[in-house]
Design a protein around this motif. Structure first.
Motif, short mmCIF file in Angstrom:
data_model
loop_
_atom_site.label_atom_id
_atom_site.label_comp_id
_atom_site.label_asym_id
_atom_site.label_seq_id
_atom_site.Cartn_x
_atom_site.Cartn_y
_atom_site.Cartn_z
N ASP A 269 36.27 4.07 -23.41
CA ASP A 269 34.89 3.96 -23.87
C ASP A 269 34.70 4.73 -25.18
O ASP A 269 34.05 4.26 -26.12
CB ASP A 269 33.95 4.50 -22.80
N TRP A 270 35.29 5.93 -25.27
CA TRP A 270 35.17 6.75 -26.48
C TRP A 270 35.78 6.03 -27.68
O TRP A 270 35.14 5.90 -28.72
CB TRP A 270 35.86 8.10 -26.26
N PHE A 271 37.01 5.57 -27.53
CA PHE A 271 37.67 4.90 -28.65
C PHE A 271 37.00 3.56 -28.99
O PHE A 271 37.00 3.14 -30.14
CB PHE A 271 39.15 4.68 -28.35
N ARG A 272 36.43 2.91 -28.01
CA ARG A 272 35.78 1.63 -28.27
C ARG A 272 34.53 1.79 -29.14
O ARG A 272 34.25 1.00 -30.03
CB ARG A 272 35.41 0.95 -26.95
N ILE B 10 43.64 -1.12 -31.41
CA ILE B 10 43.78 -1.94 -32.61
C ILE B 10 42.62 -1.57 -33.51
O ILE B 10 41.47 -1.95 -33.28
CB ILE B 10 43.77 -3.45 -32.28
N ASP B 11 42.90 -0.79 -34.55
CA ASP B 11 41.87 -0.23 -35.42
C ASP B 11 41.88 -0.95 -36.76
O ASP B 11 42.77 -0.72 -37.59
CB ASP B 11 42.13 1.28 -35.60
N GLU B 12 40.90 -1.82 -36.96
CA GLU B 12 40.78 -2.56 -38.21
C GLU B 12 42.09 -3.26 -38.59
O GLU B 12 42.56 -3.19 -39.72
CB GLU B 12 40.29 -1.64 -39.34
N GLY B 13 42.68 -3.92 -37.58
CA GLY B 13 43.88 -4.71 -37.81
C GLY B 13 45.18 -3.93 -37.87
O GLY B 13 46.20 -4.45 -38.32
N GLU B 14 45.15 -2.69 -37.40
CA GLU B 14 46.36 -1.85 -37.39
C GLU B 14 46.62 -1.33 -35.98
O GLU B 14 45.69 -1.04 -35.23
CB GLU B 14 46.20 -0.66 -38.35
N THR B 15 47.90 -1.19 -35.65
CA THR B 15 48.29 -0.60 -34.37
C THR B 15 48.11 0.91 -34.44
O THR B 15 48.64 1.56 -35.34
CB THR B 15 49.75 -0.92 -34.04
N ASP B 16 47.35 1.46 -33.51
CA ASP B 16 47.05 2.89 -33.52
C ASP B 16 47.24 3.43 -32.09
O ASP B 16 46.29 3.55 -31.33
CB ASP B 16 45.61 3.11 -34.01
N TRP B 17 48.50 3.73 -31.75
CA TRP B 17 48.80 4.21 -30.40
C TRP B 17 48.12 5.55 -30.13
O TRP B 17 48.07 6.43 -31.00
CB TRP B 17 50.31 4.38 -30.22
N LYS B 18 47.61 5.71 -28.92
CA LYS B 18 47.03 6.96 -28.46
C LYS B 18 47.84 7.43 -27.24
O LYS B 18 47.79 6.83 -26.17
CB LYS B 18 45.56 6.78 -28.06
N ILE B 19 48.62 8.48 -27.45
CA ILE B 19 49.44 9.03 -26.36
C ILE B 19 48.57 9.95 -25.50
O ILE B 19 47.82 10.77 -26.02
CB ILE B 19 50.64 9.82 -26.93
N GLU C 189 32.70 -2.57 -32.47
CA GLU C 189 33.53 -1.91 -31.47
C GLU C 189 35.00 -2.11 -31.79
O GLU C 189 35.40 -3.15 -32.30
CB GLU C 189 33.25 -2.48 -30.08
N ASN C 190 35.80 -1.09 -31.50
CA ASN C 190 37.25 -1.22 -31.64
C ASN C 190 37.81 -2.11 -30.53
O ASN C 190 37.23 -2.21 -29.45
CB ASN C 190 37.92 0.15 -31.59
#
Length: 243
Positions: free
Chosen positions: A143-146, A102-111, A156-157
């Motif tokens: 951890d990286w994406f956070r 969840i990136d700044e209030g948006e859904t951001d799927w990571k496959i 933190e994300n």
């Protein structure tokens, strides 16, 4: 997948959806080229990072799993294979699972996926295979994406599902959903705003153009010059611990 960022590199490149034919370009922030920071122990991106063509995370569609709209980009994908790919390379991958950022209030799927040409690809068929055969890789991915935006002064994300990875079947459903949104976008059944849908292959699209028109777009871009040296602070390490 289309590789936007080779593993271990820092330049933040992505498909430029507002430009004709959607080339890969480096992000610019406050007039400067953007690079991701090295947040110890991670050096640059820890996978080959890119996007799945013909997908769109529609900001007008509230995801039933996350409760947030999409981030207005193609769906992101992380290749965990051993080969360091080239920027712009197109590779076939095996889908293994997904993480819902969840990136700044948006859904951001990571496959999460693996290059089918990887010597170990046959051993990976679902997300639990990654956990079993590459210990701590999934935890490091979270951890990286956070934390990757923290050196820029951002918080933190956050994640849906308490940062739990979903399996292959779930990930494929997400991809199919974003493909349906893309199809509606390029056939003008959905409003993409400033997204440039010019293409040479989708016959039912009102945005289709001829090959000579596409070539004219490419020829109108500035020629590639010699690569500039990286800024000195790109190799700086950041050490972060949440208090």
């Amino acid at each position: 997948m289309v590789v936007e960022v080779p593993r271990w590199t820092n330049a933040k490149l992505e498909i430029a959806t507002k430009d004709p034919l959607n080339p890969i370009k480096q992000d610019v922030k406050k007039g400067k080229l953007r690079y991701v920071a090295n947040v110890f122990p991670h050096k640059g991106y820890i996978w080959n990072y890119g996007a799945i063509p013909q997908t769109w995370e529609n900001p007008s569609h509230v995801d039933e799993n996350t409760g947030f709209g999409g981030d207005n980009d193609p769906i992101d994908i992380c290749d965990i294979g051993s080969k360091v790919c080239e920027r712009g390379e197109v590779i076939k991958v095996k889908v293994l699972g997904t993480l819902a950022l969840i990136d700044e209030g948006e859904t951001d799927w990571k496959i999460i996926a693996i290059n089918i040409e990887d010597p170990e690809a046959s051993h990976f068929n679902d997300i639990e295979d990654v956990r079993r055969l590459k210990p701590n890789y999934l935890e490091s991915t979270v951890d990286w994406f956070r934390r990757y935006k923290v050196p820029d002064g951002k918080p933190e994300n956050q994640f849906a599902f308490d940062a739990e990875f979903k399996n292959k079947a779930f990930a494929i459903d997400v991809i199919k959903c974003t493909h349906a949104h893309w199809k509606a976008l390029v056939t003008k059944k959905s409003d993409g705003g400033e997204i440039n849908c010019t293409n040479t292959t989708v016959q039912e699209s009102p945005y289709i153009c001829k090959q000579d028109e596409a070539k004219a777009f490419v020829n109108a871009t500035p020629p590639c010059g010699p690569a500039k040296s990286l800024p000195g602070d790109v190799d700086k390490w950041y050490y972060y611990q949440k208090n």
